[in-house]
Design a protein around this motif. Structure first.
Motif, PDB file in Angstrom:
ATOM      1  N   CYS A  87       0.835  -1.202   0.000  1.00  0.00           N
ATOM      2  CA  CYS A  87       0.000   0.000   0.000  1.00  0.00           C
ATOM      3  C   CYS A  87       0.869   1.251   0.000  1.00  0.00           C
ATOM      4  O   CYS A  87       2.074   1.200   0.266  1.00  0.00           O
ATOM      5  CB  CYS A  87      -0.948   0.006   1.196  1.00  0.00           C
ATOM      6  N   GLU A  88       0.216   2.382  -0.283  1.00  0.00           N
ATOM      7  CA  GLU A  88       0.937   3.648  -0.384  1.00  0.00           C
ATOM      8  C   GLU A  88       1.631   4.041   0.913  1.00  0.00           C
ATOM      9  O   GLU A  88       2.643   4.732   0.901  1.00  0.00           O
ATOM     10  CB  GLU A  88      -0.023   4.759  -0.814  1.00  0.00           C
ATOM     11  N   ALA A  89       1.114   3.562   2.061  1.00  0.00           N
ATOM     12  CA  ALA A  89       1.696   3.930   3.347  1.00  0.00           C
ATOM     13  C   ALA A  89       3.127   3.428   3.494  1.00  0.00           C
ATOM     14  O   ALA A  89       3.907   3.987   4.267  1.00  0.00           O
ATOM     15  CB  ALA A  89       0.830   3.386   4.480  1.00  0.00           C
ATOM     16  N   VAL A  90       3.466   2.376   2.758  1.00  0.00           N
ATOM     17  CA  VAL A  90       4.832   1.838   2.802  1.00  0.00           C
ATOM     18  C   VAL A  90       5.754   2.596   1.858  1.00  0.00           C
ATOM     19  O   VAL A  90       6.926   2.833   2.159  1.00  0.00           O
ATOM     20  CB  VAL A  90       4.834   0.331   2.452  1.00  0.00           C
ATOM     21  N   VAL A  91       5.221   3.012   0.720  1.00  0.00           N
ATOM     22  CA  VAL A  91       6.062   3.576  -0.339  1.00  0.00           C
ATOM     23  C   VAL A  91       6.279   5.086  -0.189  1.00  0.00           C
ATOM     24  O   VAL A  91       7.381   5.589  -0.425  1.00  0.00           O
ATOM     25  CB  VAL A  91       5.442   3.268  -1.723  1.00  0.00           C
ATOM     26  N   LEU A  92       5.254   5.813   0.209  1.00  0.00           N
ATOM     27  CA  LEU A  92       5.365   7.280   0.257  1.00  0.00           C
ATOM     28  C   LEU A  92       6.451   7.792   1.200  1.00  0.00           C
ATOM     29  O   LEU A  92       7.136   8.772   0.867  1.00  0.00           O
ATOM     30  CB  LEU A  92       4.008   7.897   0.618  1.00  0.00           C
ATOM     31  N   PRO A  93       6.641   7.189   2.391  1.00  0.00           N
ATOM     32  CA  PRO A  93       7.750   7.671   3.236  1.00  0.00           C
ATOM     33  C   PRO A  93       9.110   7.508   2.575  1.00  0.00           C
ATOM     34  O   PRO A  93      10.009   8.328   2.789  1.00  0.00           O
ATOM     35  CB  PRO A  93       7.642   6.785   4.488  1.00  0.00           C
ATOM     36  N   ILE A  94       9.276   6.476   1.764  1.00  0.00           N
ATOM     37  CA  ILE A  94      10.548   6.252   1.068  1.00  0.00           C
ATOM     38  C   ILE A  94      10.818   7.386   0.085  1.00  0.00           C
ATOM     39  O   ILE A  94      11.890   7.998   0.074  1.00  0.00           O
ATOM     40  CB  ILE A  94      10.511   4.900   0.327  1.00  0.00           C
ATOM     41  N   VAL A  95       9.809   7.676  -0.729  1.00  0.00           N
ATOM     42  CA  VAL A  95       9.948   8.716  -1.751  1.00  0.00           C
ATOM     43  C   VAL A  95      10.116  10.095  -1.118  1.00  0.00           C
ATOM     44  O   VAL A  95      10.887  10.926  -1.606  1.00  0.00           O
ATOM     45  CB  VAL A  95       8.727   8.691  -2.697  1.00  0.00           C
ATOM     46  N   ALA A  96       9.403  10.336  -0.021  1.00  0.00           N
ATOM     47  CA  ALA A  96       9.462  11.645   0.643  1.00  0.00           C
ATOM     48  C   ALA A  96      10.862  11.964   1.144  1.00  0.00           C
ATOM     49  O   ALA A  96      11.226  13.141   1.270  1.00  0.00           O
ATOM     50  CB  ALA A  96       8.466  11.682   1.804  1.00  0.00           C
ATOM     51  N   LEU A  97      11.655  10.947   1.416  1.00  0.00           N
ATOM     52  CA  LEU A  97      13.015  11.147   1.929  1.00  0.00           C
ATOM     53  C   LEU A  97      14.060  11.106   0.826  1.00  0.00           C
ATOM     54  O   LEU A  97      15.260  11.006   1.095  1.00  0.00           O
ATOM     55  CB  LEU A  97      13.318  10.069   2.982  1.00  0.00           C
ATOM     56  N   ASN A  98      13.594  11.177  -0.433  1.00  0.00           N
ATOM     57  CA  ASN A  98      14.488  11.147  -1.599  1.00  0.00           C
ATOM     58  C   ASN A  98      15.284   9.852  -1.685  1.00  0.00           C
ATOM     59  O   ASN A  98      16.419   9.826  -2.176  1.00  0.00           O
ATOM     60  CB  ASN A  98      15.429  12.356  -1.593  1.00  0.00           C
ATOM     61  N   LEU A  99      14.672   8.788  -1.189  1.00  0.00           N
ATOM     62  CA  LEU A  99      15.224   7.449  -1.373  1.00  0.00           C
ATOM     63  C   LEU A  99      14.506   6.808  -2.552  1.00  0.00           C
ATOM     64  O   LEU A  99      13.464   7.286  -2.997  1.00  0.00           O
ATOM     65  CB  LEU A  99      15.031   6.617  -0.102  1.00  0.00           C
ATOM     66  N   LYS A 100      15.056   5.724  -3.052  1.00  0.00           N
ATOM     67  CA  LYS A 100      14.471   5.087  -4.234  1.00  0.00           C
ATOM     68  C   LYS A 100      13.845   3.748  -3.865  1.00  0.00           C
ATOM     69  O   LYS A 100      14.543   2.831  -3.453  1.00  0.00           O
ATOM     70  CB  LYS A 100      15.544   4.866  -5.296  1.00  0.00           C
ATOM     71  N   PRO A 101      12.516   3.622  -4.028  1.00  0.00           N
ATOM     72  CA  PRO A 101      11.910   2.304  -3.805  1.00  0.00           C
ATOM     73  C   PRO A 101      12.206   1.384  -4.990  1.00  0.00           C
ATOM     74  O   PRO A 101      12.066   1.785  -6.149  1.00  0.00           O
ATOM     75  CB  PRO A 101      10.413   2.623  -3.710  1.00  0.00           C
ATOM     76  N   VAL A 102      12.645   0.190  -4.684  1.00  0.00           N
ATOM     77  CA  VAL A 102      12.878  -0.830  -5.717  1.00  0.00           C
ATOM     78  C   VAL A 102      11.867  -1.947  -5.470  1.00  0.00           C
ATOM     79  O   VAL A 102      11.874  -2.566  -4.405  1.00  0.00           O
ATOM     80  CB  VAL A 102      14.317  -1.375  -5.665  1.00  0.00           C
ATOM     81  N   PHE A 103      11.008  -2.201  -6.443  1.00  0.00           N
ATOM     82  CA  PHE A 103       9.891  -3.110  -6.240  1.00  0.00           C
ATOM     83  C   PHE A 103      10.264  -4.531  -6.633  1.00  0.00           C
ATOM     84  O   PHE A 103      10.758  -4.781  -7.736  1.00  0.00           O
ATOM     85  CB  PHE A 103       8.680  -2.619  -7.025  1.00  0.00           C
ATOM     86  N   VAL A 104      10.018  -5.437  -5.694  1.00  0.00           N
ATOM     87  CA  VAL A 104      10.354  -6.850  -5.863  1.00  0.00           C
ATOM     88  C   VAL A 104       9.048  -7.632  -5.999  1.00  0.00           C
ATOM     89  O   VAL A 104       8.068  -7.361  -5.304  1.00  0.00           O
ATOM     90  CB  VAL A 104      11.164  -7.368  -4.655  1.00  0.00           C
ATOM     91  N   ASP A 105       9.050  -8.625  -6.880  1.00  0.00           N
ATOM     92  CA  ASP A 105       7.848  -9.432  -7.096  1.00  0.00           C
ATOM     93  C   ASP A 105       7.612 -10.365  -5.911  1.00  0.00           C
ATOM     94  O   ASP A 105       8.499 -10.583  -5.075  1.00  0.00           O
ATOM     95  CB  ASP A 105       7.983 -10.240  -8.388  1.00  0.00           C
ATOM     96  N   ILE A 106       6.406 -10.912  -5.856  1.00  0.00           N
ATOM     97  CA  ILE A 106       6.016 -11.783  -4.744  1.00  0.00           C
ATOM     98  C   ILE A 106       5.888 -13.230  -5.213  1.00  0.00           C
ATOM     99  O   ILE A 106       5.889 -13.521  -6.411  1.00  0.00           O
ATOM    100  CB  ILE A 106       4.675 -11.335  -4.129  1.00  0.00           C
ATOM    101  N   GLU A 107       5.791 -14.131  -4.241  1.00  0.00           N
ATOM    102  CA  GLU A 107       5.397 -15.512  -4.517  1.00  0.00           C
ATOM    103  C   GLU A 107       3.997 -15.700  -3.929  1.00  0.00           C
ATOM    104  O   GLU A 107       3.610 -15.012  -2.988  1.00  0.00           O
ATOM    105  CB  GLU A 107       6.403 -16.510  -3.925  1.00  0.00           C
ATOM    106  N   LYS A 108       3.228 -16.629  -4.511  1.00  0.00           N
ATOM    107  CA  LYS A 108       1.815 -16.752  -4.154  1.00  0.00           C
ATOM    108  C   LYS A 108       1.573 -17.519  -2.856  1.00  0.00           C
ATOM    109  O   LYS A 108       0.477 -17.458  -2.314  1.00  0.00           O
ATOM    110  CB  LYS A 108       1.057 -17.440  -5.289  1.00  0.00           C
ATOM    111  N   LYS A 109       2.575 -18.214  -2.366  1.00  0.00           N
ATOM    112  CA  LYS A 109       2.340 -19.039  -1.184  1.00  0.00           C
ATOM    113  C   LYS A 109       2.015 -18.201   0.036  1.00  0.00           C
ATOM    114  O   LYS A 109       1.202 -18.590   0.876  1.00  0.00           O
ATOM    115  CB  LYS A 109       3.557 -19.931  -0.914  1.00  0.00           C
ATOM    116  N   SER A 110       2.678 -17.045   0.160  1.00  0.00           N
ATOM    117  CA  SER A 110       2.405 -16.177   1.314  1.00  0.00           C
ATOM    118  C   SER A 110       2.254 -14.720   0.922  1.00  0.00           C
ATOM    119  O   SER A 110       2.186 -13.857   1.783  1.00  0.00           O
ATOM    120  CB  SER A 110       3.524 -16.311   2.360  1.00  0.00           C
ATOM    121  N   PHE A 111       2.211 -14.454  -0.392  1.00  0.00           N
ATOM    122  CA  PHE A 111       2.051 -13.086  -0.894  1.00  0.00           C
ATOM    123  C   PHE A 111       3.150 -12.174  -0.372  1.00  0.00           C
ATOM    124  O   PHE A 111       2.914 -11.010  -0.063  1.00  0.00           O
ATOM    125  CB  PHE A 111       0.669 -12.527  -0.519  1.00  0.00           C
ATOM    126  N   SER A 112       4.351 -12.704  -0.290  1.00  0.00           N
ATOM    127  CA  SER A 112       5.488 -11.928   0.204  1.00  0.00           C
ATOM    128  C   SER A 112       6.630 -12.009  -0.802  1.00  0.00           C
ATOM    129  O   SER A 112       6.525 -12.661  -1.848  1.00  0.00           O
ATOM    130  CB  SER A 112       5.935 -12.460   1.571  1.00  0.00           C
TER     131      SER A 112
END
Length: 415
Positions: A87-112
């Protein structure tokens, strides 16, 4: 009415606690309950003493993450690895601090996080990894992810905002804490989480220096008017749900929204892709009192959720489209189904409103993904799951769950 998305945690006890607190404003900002909350978090979630871990409370989970990242001595452009299907609550603090979020895909067994995709997306700038316990499910590849973190000397933030299994599970994690220099846990007490004080969050740290920095932040208290709105939420929400089928609840809901008595979980600014510092405040004593009311019933709440998870696993074998086979006390029970949106509409006509965490790689749907650097096609499994996911409530009574399952089976048969 069965509604997963509106006030899922509120009971008569919560409503009464909040109602009587409305008439005690001298207890709203400062008080002894803040320390009691910290102690119970360590006892119920981690089964350890304060000398081992350190708890800092915040007004929201996103504020907790923002200030944790801000105090990790990161540089502009450093990378924070985070899964898609979040959700946005995880990503927005990263961007607000001029850090770069790198998005990693998930596996379906635990959605992680999928450790194979994680290793592909590591770089010299990778500094932090946020490991999400989606729906409260233990990441199926957690040990592999931990080994990658150790190998690359990353900071680990375990996002347990959706809840955790039990104290024995965390105790096993506790055995890992001393092996990592920087190991943090992120908690949330928002209205849709497993334990709710309407708003709230916490960082649990194994690094004493970082914990001290967080504890001494010079954040202001919220205004009395904001705290009043948060306190009135629980009694109003309870009454709305209790009387919704008699139309009184619909009137109360309309009235509360018209006069802005129900503060939204996501602000307008956040929906546009910007971090909102509205909730960069101290966690007030009033919300601690509300949280304590649920913390003291923690075992009972967990047992009920586990009971419902087992019930769904038994009754929904014919429609389950995921590899989820856990018996943990999940905050929501996930299913993957075809023709998701039409099925949810049909269920709503029958008075059953289910969830769709998450119907976008970064929820909510409509969030401007380009603002945070997400590229379509970069996380194909997460994108596929977003099209099929529905969530069932786990904090309802057995009679309600039976009605839900029967109605869901009928709707699925019709489609």
């Amino acid at each position: 009415m069965i509604n997963l998305n509106f006030a899922p945690n509120e009971t008569l006890s919560d409503a009464l606690t909040s109602f009587f607190l409305l008439f005690q404003p001298w207890r709203w900002k400062r008080g002894k309950k803040l320390q009691e909350v910290k102690s119970l978090i360590l006892k119920n979630f981690f089964n350890v003493s304060r000398s081992t871990l350190y708890v800092t409370l915040f007004f929201s989970g996103r504020s907790a993450l923002y200030h944790l990242l801000k105090n990790l001595n990161l540089k502009q452009g450093d990378e924070v690895l985070v899964q898609a299907f979040t959700c946005e609550a995880v990503v927005l603090p990263i961007v607000a601090l001029n850090l770069k979020p790198v998005f990693v895909d998930i596996e379906k067994k635990s959605f992680s996080i999928n450790p194979i995709d994680l290793e592909k997306k590591l770089s010299e700038k990778s500094k932090v990894l946020i490991l999400q316990h989606t729906f409260g499910v233990t990441p199926s590849q957690r040990e592999k992810v931990l080994s990658i973190i150790k190998q690359h000397n990353l900071v680990l933030i375990e996002d347990i905002a959706h809840g955790i299994k039990n104290s024995n599970f965390i105790l096993r994690i506790g055995g890992q804490i001393s092996k990592l220099k920087n190991h943090f846990y992120l908690l949330s007490f928002g209205r849709s989480k497993s334990l709710s004080s309407v708003f709230g969050g916490a960082v649990v740290a194994n690094n004493k220096q970082i914990a001290k920095k967080l504890e001494t932040l010079n954040l202001p208290y919220s205004s009395y008017s904001l705290i009043f709105k948060l306190l009135i939420y629980k009694p109003i929400a309870f009454l709305i749900k209790l009387t919704y089928n008699f139309y009184l609840g619909k009137f109360l809901h309309f009235f509360a929204k018209k006069f802005n008595l129900l503060i939204p979980e996501i602000t307008k600014k956040e929906k546009t892709g910007e971090y909102d510092n509205l909730f960069d405040k101290k966690y007030p004593n009033a919300l601690a009192i509300l949280l304590l009311n649920q913390l003291k019933r923690f075992a009972k709440i967990q047992n009920q959720r586990k009971k419902m998870v087992n019930f769904y696993l038994k009754k929904l074998n014919n429609v389950i489209r995921s590899t989820l086979h856990v018996t943990q006390p999940l905050i929501r029970f996930p299913l993957l189904i075809q023709n998701r949106d039409q099925i949810l509409k049909n269920l709503a006509k029958k008075g059953i409103f289910l969830g769709r965490w998450y119907d976008s790689p970064i929820a909510p749907k409509g969030f401007p993904l380009e603002r945070v650097g997400y590229r379509w096609g970069s996380c194909p499994v997460a994108e596929e799951v977003c099209q099929k996911i529905i969530n069932l409530p786990t904090n309802i009574k057995l009679k309600e769950a039976e009605k839900l399952v029967n109605t869901l089976n009928d709707v699925l048969y019709e489609n």
